[in-house]
Design a protein around this motif. Structure first.
Motif, mmCIF file in Angstrom:
data_model
loop_
_atom_site.group_PDB
_atom_site.id
_atom_site.type_symbol
_atom_site.label_atom_id
_atom_site.label_comp_id
_atom_site.label_asym_id
_atom_site.label_seq_id
_atom_site.Cartn_x
_atom_site.Cartn_y
_atom_site.Cartn_z
ATOM 1 N N VAL A 81 18.798 -9.065 15.777
ATOM 2 C CA VAL A 81 18.667 -10.569 15.564
ATOM 3 C C VAL A 81 18.173 -11.058 16.632
ATOM 4 O O VAL A 81 17.397 -12.147 16.243
ATOM 5 C CB VAL A 81 20.208 -10.984 15.304
ATOM 6 C CG1 VAL A 81 20.306 -12.527 15.129
ATOM 7 C CG2 VAL A 81 20.855 -10.530 13.757
ATOM 8 N N SER A 82 18.326 -10.723 17.849
ATOM 9 C CA SER A 82 17.672 -11.556 18.947
ATOM 10 C C SER A 82 16.480 -11.020 19.124
ATOM 11 O O SER A 82 15.842 -11.296 20.303
ATOM 12 C CB SER A 82 18.839 -11.335 20.145
ATOM 13 O OG SER A 82 18.993 -9.820 20.366
ATOM 14 N N ARG A 83 15.820 -10.068 18.277
ATOM 15 C CA ARG A 83 14.491 -9.574 18.512
ATOM 16 C C ARG A 83 14.401 -8.597 19.671
ATOM 17 O O ARG A 83 13.309 -8.804 20.290
ATOM 18 C CB ARG A 83 13.685 -10.772 18.424
ATOM 19 C CG ARG A 83 13.325 -11.426 17.009
ATOM 20 C CD ARG A 83 13.158 -10.426 15.802
ATOM 21 N NE ARG A 83 13.130 -11.241 14.495
ATOM 22 C CZ ARG A 83 14.075 -11.418 13.716
ATOM 23 N NH1 ARG A 83 15.174 -10.802 13.745
ATOM 24 N NH2 ARG A 83 14.131 -12.054 12.545
ATOM 25 N N ASP A 84 15.187 -7.905 20.135
ATOM 26 C CA ASP A 84 15.061 -7.081 21.056
ATOM 27 C C ASP A 84 14.786 -5.759 20.656
ATOM 28 O O ASP A 84 15.418 -4.623 20.439
ATOM 29 C CB ASP A 84 16.560 -6.942 21.829
ATOM 30 C CG ASP A 84 16.245 -6.030 23.137
ATOM 31 O OD1 ASP A 84 15.054 -5.410 23.668
ATOM 32 O OD2 ASP A 84 17.376 -5.713 23.676
ATOM 33 N N LEU A 85 13.236 -5.547 20.348
ATOM 34 C CA LEU A 85 12.991 -4.255 19.800
ATOM 35 C C LEU A 85 12.704 -3.110 20.624
ATOM 36 O O LEU A 85 12.331 -2.216 20.511
ATOM 37 C CB LEU A 85 11.521 -4.476 19.059
ATOM 38 C CG LEU A 85 11.446 -5.751 18.201
ATOM 39 C CD1 LEU A 85 9.892 -5.797 17.478
ATOM 40 C CD2 LEU A 85 12.412 -5.455 16.989
ATOM 41 N N THR A 86 13.072 -3.498 21.947
ATOM 42 C CA THR A 86 13.392 -2.384 22.941
ATOM 43 C C THR A 86 14.309 -1.663 23.196
ATOM 44 O O THR A 86 14.515 -0.673 23.680
ATOM 45 C CB THR A 86 12.903 -2.862 24.458
ATOM 46 O OG1 THR A 86 13.686 -3.865 24.823
ATOM 47 C CG2 THR A 86 11.413 -3.402 24.656
ATOM 48 N N TRP A 345 11.804 -14.764 20.847
ATOM 49 C CA TRP A 345 10.980 -13.289 20.857
ATOM 50 C C TRP A 345 10.791 -13.192 22.465
ATOM 51 O O TRP A 345 10.417 -14.002 22.960
ATOM 52 C CB TRP A 345 9.954 -13.266 20.156
ATOM 53 C CG TRP A 345 9.923 -13.005 18.672
ATOM 54 C CD1 TRP A 345 10.517 -13.780 17.737
ATOM 55 C CD2 TRP A 345 10.051 -11.720 17.908
ATOM 56 N NE1 TRP A 345 10.452 -13.751 16.485
ATOM 57 C CE2 TRP A 345 10.172 -12.356 16.653
ATOM 58 C CE3 TRP A 345 9.614 -10.641 18.088
ATOM 59 C CZ2 TRP A 345 9.975 -11.318 15.459
ATOM 60 C CZ3 TRP A 345 9.372 -9.770 17.159
ATOM 61 C CH2 TRP A 345 9.615 -10.066 15.820
ATOM 62 N N SER A 346 11.164 -11.920 22.926
ATOM 63 C CA SER A 346 10.531 -11.249 24.234
ATOM 64 C C SER A 346 9.021 -11.292 24.067
ATOM 65 O O SER A 346 8.667 -10.811 22.727
ATOM 66 C CB SER A 346 11.175 -10.407 24.792
ATOM 67 O OG SER A 346 10.961 -9.182 24.076
ATOM 68 N N ALA A 382 14.383 -11.910 31.061
ATOM 69 C CA ALA A 382 15.198 -12.728 30.012
ATOM 70 C C ALA A 382 14.268 -13.970 29.468
ATOM 71 O O ALA A 382 14.953 -14.801 28.549
ATOM 72 C CB ALA A 382 16.349 -13.307 30.879
ATOM 73 N N ARG A 383 13.104 -14.110 29.816
ATOM 74 C CA ARG A 383 12.291 -15.042 29.133
ATOM 75 C C ARG A 383 12.069 -14.556 27.532
ATOM 76 O O ARG A 383 11.388 -13.675 27.037
ATOM 77 C CB ARG A 383 10.977 -15.123 29.959
ATOM 78 C CG ARG A 383 10.120 -16.316 29.787
ATOM 79 C CD ARG A 383 8.853 -16.445 30.253
ATOM 80 N NE ARG A 383 8.268 -17.861 30.274
ATOM 81 C CZ ARG A 383 7.202 -18.205 30.741
ATOM 82 N NH1 ARG A 383 6.402 -17.176 31.348
ATOM 83 N NH2 ARG A 383 6.846 -19.234 30.851
ATOM 84 N N ARG A 384 12.275 -15.806 26.821
ATOM 85 C CA ARG A 384 12.046 -15.934 25.326
ATOM 86 C C ARG A 384 11.119 -17.061 24.814
ATOM 87 O O ARG A 384 11.246 -18.026 25.458
ATOM 88 C CB ARG A 384 13.405 -16.112 24.727
ATOM 89 C CG ARG A 384 14.351 -14.518 25.064
ATOM 90 C CD ARG A 384 13.782 -13.476 24.367
ATOM 91 N NE ARG A 384 14.941 -12.255 24.537
ATOM 92 C CZ ARG A 384 14.739 -11.417 25.369
ATOM 93 N NH1 ARG A 384 13.792 -11.630 26.609
ATOM 94 N NH2 ARG A 384 15.572 -10.505 25.695
ATOM 95 N N TRP A 385 10.478 -16.551 23.888
ATOM 96 C CA TRP A 385 9.521 -17.401 23.480
ATOM 97 C C TRP A 385 10.023 -17.951 21.831
ATOM 98 O O TRP A 385 10.420 -17.188 20.960
ATOM 99 C CB TRP A 385 8.218 -16.983 23.143
ATOM 100 C CG TRP A 385 7.732 -16.845 24.484
ATOM 101 C CD1 TRP A 385 7.810 -15.439 25.502
ATOM 102 C CD2 TRP A 385 6.672 -17.529 25.519
ATOM 103 N NE1 TRP A 385 7.219 -15.657 26.518
ATOM 104 C CE2 TRP A 385 6.557 -16.702 26.527
ATOM 105 C CE3 TRP A 385 6.260 -18.784 25.214
ATOM 106 C CZ2 TRP A 385 5.837 -17.101 27.617
ATOM 107 C CZ3 TRP A 385 5.441 -19.514 26.239
ATOM 108 C CH2 TRP A 385 5.012 -18.555 27.577
ATOM 109 N N MET A 386 9.754 -19.292 21.652
ATOM 110 C CA MET A 386 10.206 -19.592 20.034
ATOM 111 C C MET A 386 9.301 -20.991 19.872
ATOM 112 O O MET A 386 8.828 -21.472 20.701
ATOM 113 C CB MET A 386 11.660 -19.810 20.018
ATOM 114 C CG MET A 386 12.160 -20.915 20.797
ATOM 115 S SD MET A 386 13.863 -21.238 20.670
ATOM 116 C CE MET A 386 13.919 -21.452 19.014
#
Length: 406
Positions: A81-86, A345-346, A382-386
């Motif tokens: 959900v938080s788009r942490d694909l790593t 997204w990161s 911790a930077r995220r883009w949206m």
């Protein structure tokens, strides 16, 4: 398990995290920590949720393998959900194996569904279909049945099968209503809206008009020679030529297709393919070389012939040539397509989803941020883009994935 834990678990299953927290908010035993973590995740506080779930996993003893696997399952859902694909996908696979071996079929099915959703997100449709084939939706509770049908619809949309997508979403709607979870119902409604949103643009004989997904499916089955600018391929009735790694060749064939049945001047082709403002002999020589390469690539579909002022495209068997273009075209459109889902997204997750380098994604994000189209929060890792969701911007056709079979 005591009555408060049971009641909290039922509240969470019904999508009511507040009621669950009222029962376990002051408890620090392992089951309560796990339920508190899930409740915080449903409320959107993912950082706190992950902390609670990790504490719960540590608190469960080594003999409580099922409970620990369920904590891993909840962490995996938060990561998706938080788009942490790593997030380590192998951990989810091990948790699913444990749950299947211990007879927890419902949570094992949920784990499989999370794997499928992740594969859909990064465009690996074949693997997603393989996992779907191992599930029996008849044995699932309504909430999981709705999620299962949403996955089927997601694959159908990406393979441009509108009827199959609509049927799956109808089944998902019935299951979501039976589950009585508002968030799930909203997700199904959003997917339905996608089917009634512009999916592409048709460019033919100098004219342009929008297409819905159903119309795209009809076009691809019509026998026309389609220059698909959504995936950078040229498609005939039974032949598909990919030019995804040949941008110059695709720029040339698109320019020729947009002008069909007329020809295109050499100067216009040079400007379109090479960005050349002034053509000299070296440019013209390069154009001849690239036209020769294009002829070789399209030999089964069309012929590129020289004219007095330039070149023209002629189909071998197709009755017409059309261009299928994305509904929105601008620089870094693929990045915008992913960010348009409204999630944060990161840059590393975007790089995985787009199958490109992190530095390329970072440059695109910096360019979009300078133009005011995206924004970021947090620092370092911790930077995220949206970005705010763009009304009427269908992301599904821009996501990576194979072409539909003929």
């Amino acid at each position: 398990m005591d009555s408060l834990i049971t009641a909290a678990a039922r509240a969470l299953a019904a999508g009511d995290p507040i009621s669950a927290l009222k029962r376990v908010a002051l408890r620090d035993d392992a089951p309560a920590l796990a339920l508190r973590g899930i409740a915080m995740a449903q409320l959107g506080d993912f950082v706190r949720a992950k902390t609670l779930l990790k504490s719960a996993a540590r608190a469960f003893g080594p003999r409580e393998a099922v409970a620990r696997a369920r904590c891993v399952l909840a962490e995996a859902e938060i990561a998706l959900v938080s788009r942490d694909l790593t997030w380590p996908q192998k951990a989810l696979e091990r948790a699913r194996t444990t749950l299947e071996a211990r007879g927890d079929r419902i949570n094992a099915a949920h784990a499989r569904n999370l794997e499928i959703r992740r594969l859909l997100l990064i465009g690996r449709l074949g693997e997603a279909e393989h996992l779907l084939a191992g599930m029996d939706p008849a044995a699932l509770p309504p909430a999981l049945k709705a999620a299962h049908e949403l996955a089927i619809a997601g694959i159908a949309i990406r393979r441009i099968k509108a009827k199959a997508a609509r049927e799956a979403l109808t089944r998902a709607e019935l299951a979501a209503r039976a589950a009585g979870i508002p968030g799930l119902t909203t997700e199904v409604e959003s997917a339905f809206r996608l089917l009634n949103t512009q999916a592409a643009r048709l460019i033919a004989s100098g004219e342009e008009r929008p297409l819905l997904l159903d119309e795209v499916e009809v076009l691809l089955a019509s026998g026309a020679l389609v220059v698909d600018a959504c995936r950078n391929v040229v498609r005939g009735a039974d032949v598909v030529v990919s030019l995804a790694t040949r941008p110059v060749l695709f720029a040339l064939v698109r320019a020729l297709a947009e002008a069909w049945p007329a020809d295109v001047s050499r100067s216009a082709l040079l400007a379109r393919a090479f960005g050349a403002r002034y053509a000299d002999e070296s440019h013209r020589a390069r154009l001849r070389v690239e036209i020769g390469r294009l002829r070789a690539e399209l030999r089964e579909l069309a012929d590129v012939s020289a004219t007095t002022r330039g070149f023209a495209l002629a189909p071998c068997r197709a009755p017409e040539i059309v261009v299928l273009a994305p509904p929105v075209e601008e620089s870094h459109a693929a990045v915008l397509a992913f960010l348009a889902d409204g999630e944060s997204w990161s840059s590393s997750a975007l790089a995985i989803a787009l199958a490109t380098s992190p530095r390329t994604v970072q440059r695109a994000l910096e360019h979009l941020a300078a133009a005011g189209k995206v924004q970021s929060f947090g620092r370092a890792r911790a930077r995220r883009w949206m970005m705010p969701p763009l009304p009427g911007f269908p992301t599904a056709l821009l996501l990576p994935g194979p072409l539909p079979s003929g």
